[in-house]
Design a protein around this motif. Structure first.
Motif, mmCIF file in Angstrom:
data_model
loop_
_atom_site.group_PDB
_atom_site.id
_atom_site.type_symbol
_atom_site.label_atom_id
_atom_site.label_comp_id
_atom_site.label_asym_id
_atom_site.label_seq_id
_atom_site.Cartn_x
_atom_site.Cartn_y
_atom_site.Cartn_z
ATOM 1 N N GLU A 22 0.809 -1.214 0.000
ATOM 2 C CA GLU A 22 0.000 0.000 0.000
ATOM 3 C C GLU A 22 0.847 1.271 0.000
ATOM 4 O O GLU A 22 0.339 2.371 -0.242
ATOM 5 N N LEU A 23 2.139 1.147 0.247
ATOM 6 C CA LEU A 23 3.022 2.313 0.317
ATOM 7 C C LEU A 23 3.571 2.675 -1.056
ATOM 8 O O LEU A 23 3.849 1.805 -1.876
ATOM 9 N N ASN A 24 3.744 3.986 -1.274
ATOM 10 C CA ASN A 24 4.431 4.411 -2.491
ATOM 11 C C ASN A 24 5.930 4.451 -2.204
ATOM 12 O O ASN A 24 6.369 4.195 -1.083
ATOM 13 N N LEU A 25 6.735 4.793 -3.203
ATOM 14 C CA LEU A 25 8.186 4.734 -3.053
ATOM 15 C C LEU A 25 8.701 5.647 -1.942
ATOM 16 O O LEU A 25 9.520 5.232 -1.117
ATOM 17 N N VAL A 26 8.223 6.854 -1.876
ATOM 18 C CA VAL A 26 8.689 7.795 -0.847
ATOM 19 C C VAL A 26 8.298 7.301 0.539
ATOM 20 O O VAL A 26 9.104 7.356 1.475
ATOM 21 N N GLN A 27 7.094 6.791 0.679
ATOM 22 C CA GLN A 27 6.666 6.245 1.966
ATOM 23 C C GLN A 27 7.516 5.044 2.365
ATOM 24 O O GLN A 27 7.851 4.870 3.537
ATOM 25 N N ILE A 32 11.883 2.728 5.799
ATOM 26 C CA ILE A 32 13.214 2.125 5.961
ATOM 27 C C ILE A 32 14.115 3.061 6.761
ATOM 28 O O ILE A 32 14.854 2.622 7.648
ATOM 29 N N ALA A 33 14.052 4.353 6.468
ATOM 30 C CA ALA A 33 14.870 5.336 7.194
ATOM 31 C C ALA A 33 14.505 5.348 8.674
ATOM 32 O O ALA A 33 15.382 5.389 9.548
ATOM 33 N N LYS A 34 13.216 5.306 8.969
ATOM 34 C CA LYS A 34 12.764 5.295 10.365
ATOM 35 C C LYS A 34 13.253 4.044 11.082
ATOM 36 O O LYS A 34 13.719 4.120 12.215
ATOM 37 N N GLU A 35 13.158 2.890 10.430
ATOM 38 C CA GLU A 35 13.635 1.637 11.019
ATOM 39 C C GLU A 35 15.132 1.690 11.298
ATOM 40 O O GLU A 35 15.615 1.083 12.244
ATOM 41 N N ALA A 36 15.877 2.414 10.457
ATOM 42 C CA ALA A 36 17.329 2.527 10.624
ATOM 43 C C ALA A 36 17.700 3.572 11.669
ATOM 44 O O ALA A 36 18.864 3.682 12.039
ATOM 45 N N GLY A 37 16.719 4.335 12.135
ATOM 46 C CA GLY A 37 16.994 5.379 13.111
ATOM 47 C C GLY A 37 17.463 6.680 12.472
ATOM 48 O O GLY A 37 17.959 7.569 13.154
ATOM 49 N N GLU A 44 19.225 13.301 2.271
ATOM 50 C CA GLU A 44 20.521 12.922 2.840
ATOM 51 C C GLU A 44 20.626 11.429 3.116
ATOM 52 O O GLU A 44 21.655 10.956 3.598
ATOM 53 N N LEU A 45 19.584 10.688 2.809
ATOM 54 C CA LEU A 45 19.581 9.242 2.993
ATOM 55 C C LEU A 45 20.443 8.607 1.908
ATOM 56 O O LEU A 45 20.224 8.825 0.728
#
Length: 92
Positions: A22-27, A32-37, A44-45
């Motif tokens: 259900e997620l688009n690419l940006v979501q 993934i960024a949130k999971e990585a902290g 900047e990712l």
């Protein structure tokens, strides 16, 4: 980013995206960024961070990085190795 890194990223991203269709690419990148902290802006990712998180995200937090694990030697004698490399025999 070289083509092989794009291919690696897409290969790693596919199973995760299948679970979150259900997620688009940006979501998906935000997830993934949130999971990585990662708390900075998405601009900047880095691809390295994405690849690392996709490879290691589901593993035990204390697990060794696979690239390092293959070279790991338990109880390695650093002092002896340095002395030997300098041509100095360690006294016993």
């Amino acid at each position: 980013m070289a083509c092989h890194r794009i291919e690696e990223l897409l290969e790693l991203l596919e199973p995760k995206w299948q679970k979150n269709q259900e997620l688009n690419l940006v979501q998906m990148l935000e997830l993934i960024a949130k999971e990585a902290g990662f708390e900075g802006p998405l601009s900047e990712l880095t691809d390295d961070m994405l690849i690392y998180q996709l490879k290691m995200g589901d593993s035990d937090k204390g697990a060794m990085i696979p690239g390092i694990q293959k070279d790991y030697v338990e109880d390695f004698d650093w002092k002896g190795a340095l002395l030997k490399a300098r041509g100095i025999e360690e006294e016993k």
